[in-house]
Design an enzyme around this catalytic site. Structure first.
Site, mmCIF file in Angstrom:
data_model
loop_
_atom_site.group_PDB
_atom_site.id
_atom_site.type_symbol
_atom_site.label_atom_id
_atom_site.label_comp_id
_atom_site.label_asym_id
_atom_site.label_seq_id
_atom_site.Cartn_x
_atom_site.Cartn_y
_atom_site.Cartn_z
ATOM 1 N N HIS A 1 -8.215 15.400 -5.702
ATOM 2 C CA HIS A 1 -6.956 14.820 -5.245
ATOM 3 C C HIS A 1 -7.066 14.410 -3.779
ATOM 4 O O HIS A 1 -7.486 15.192 -2.934
ATOM 5 C CB HIS A 1 -5.830 15.832 -5.442
ATOM 6 C CG HIS A 1 -4.486 15.290 -5.156
ATOM 7 N ND1 HIS A 1 -3.503 16.047 -4.583
ATOM 8 C CD2 HIS A 1 -3.948 14.061 -5.350
ATOM 9 C CE1 HIS A 1 -2.411 15.319 -4.442
ATOM 10 N NE2 HIS A 1 -2.662 14.106 -4.896
ATOM 11 N N ASP B 1 -15.922 -6.347 -0.292
ATOM 12 C CA ASP B 1 -16.564 -7.642 -0.427
ATOM 13 C C ASP B 1 -18.035 -7.532 -0.015
ATOM 14 O O ASP B 1 -18.505 -6.450 0.354
ATOM 15 C CB ASP B 1 -15.813 -8.707 0.376
ATOM 16 C CG ASP B 1 -15.773 -8.441 1.878
ATOM 17 O OD1 ASP B 1 -16.640 -7.722 2.413
ATOM 18 O OD2 ASP B 1 -14.856 -8.976 2.539
ATOM 19 N N HIS C 1 -8.307 -4.283 10.750
ATOM 20 C CA HIS C 1 -9.628 -4.328 10.109
ATOM 21 C C HIS C 1 -10.591 -3.356 10.784
ATOM 22 O O HIS C 1 -11.397 -2.700 10.101
ATOM 23 C CB HIS C 1 -10.185 -5.751 10.132
ATOM 24 C CG HIS C 1 -11.446 -5.914 9.343
ATOM 25 N ND1 HIS C 1 -11.546 -5.585 8.005
ATOM 26 C CD2 HIS C 1 -12.678 -6.356 9.711
ATOM 27 C CE1 HIS C 1 -12.766 -5.836 7.577
ATOM 28 N NE2 HIS C 1 -13.479 -6.292 8.591
ATOM 29 N N ALA D 1 -11.396 -8.902 1.543
ATOM 30 C CA ALA D 1 -11.159 -8.416 0.177
ATOM 31 C C ALA D 1 -11.798 -7.035 0.035
ATOM 32 O O ALA D 1 -12.886 -6.872 -0.520
ATOM 33 C CB ALA D 1 -11.713 -9.399 -0.853
ATOM 34 N N ASN D 2 -11.104 -6.061 0.594
ATOM 35 C CA ASN D 2 -11.566 -4.673 0.621
ATOM 36 C C ASN D 2 -10.371 -3.759 0.374
ATOM 37 O O ASN D 2 -9.264 -4.055 0.831
ATOM 38 C CB ASN D 2 -12.153 -4.325 2.001
ATOM 39 C CG ASN D 2 -13.194 -5.309 2.469
ATOM 40 O OD1 ASN D 2 -14.224 -5.475 1.848
ATOM 41 N ND2 ASN D 2 -12.920 -5.974 3.589
#
Length: 139
Positions: A20, A28, A106, A129-130
């Site tokens: 958990h 990407d 980022h 795209a992560n």
């Protein structure tokens, strides 16, 4: 032979060993991966496999309770960002559980991958795209 959708043994092992709130990343082709974090490299060529198709398959095996994204994803790659958010909403419907969404810069996102149990690298070439998935529980 395994019956469910996910056939990649490294990803199946990762999912089966998470506890958990443990985190892992799907990224990407260009995200730097910390040396000490396990790399599951799926990239074959530009766009193969894609980020979203990888997310869809991994979600068939993994219960998540939260995701972390770079703020830049929504503004630089809005179509891909919206498609990911829709996948997360679909997963909420399938699982009957709420999934939180958190945004970081980022640079903060890249730093956060240091805490990932593994990084799954796709062939995706869409900027930002992560996603970091936070493991949930099925009960």
């Amino acid at each position: 032979m395994k019956k469910s959708t996910l056939l990649n043994s490294d990803i199946a092992h990762l999912v089966s060993t998470l506890g958990h709130t443990d985190e892992y990343t799907i990224c990407d082709a260009g995200l730097p991966i910390p040396q000490h974090v396990a790399r599951i490299d799926l990239a074959l060529t530009h766009g193969v496999p894609g980020f979203l198709e990888t997310v869809r398959v991994v979600l068939t095996e993994s219960q998540i309770e939260g995701i972390i994204l770079a703020e830049e994803f929504a503004t630089v790659s809005p179509a891909c960002h919206e498609a990911l958010i829709q996948e997360i909403r679909n997963e909420e419907t399938r699982s009957g559980k709420s999934i939180s969404i958190q945004y970081l810069s980022h640079e903060e996102f890249k730093e956060r991958t240091n805490d990932s149990h593994a990084v799954i690298r796709t062939g995706e070439c869409t900027p930002y795209a992560n996603v970091i998935f936070q493991a949930g529980v099925v009960f």
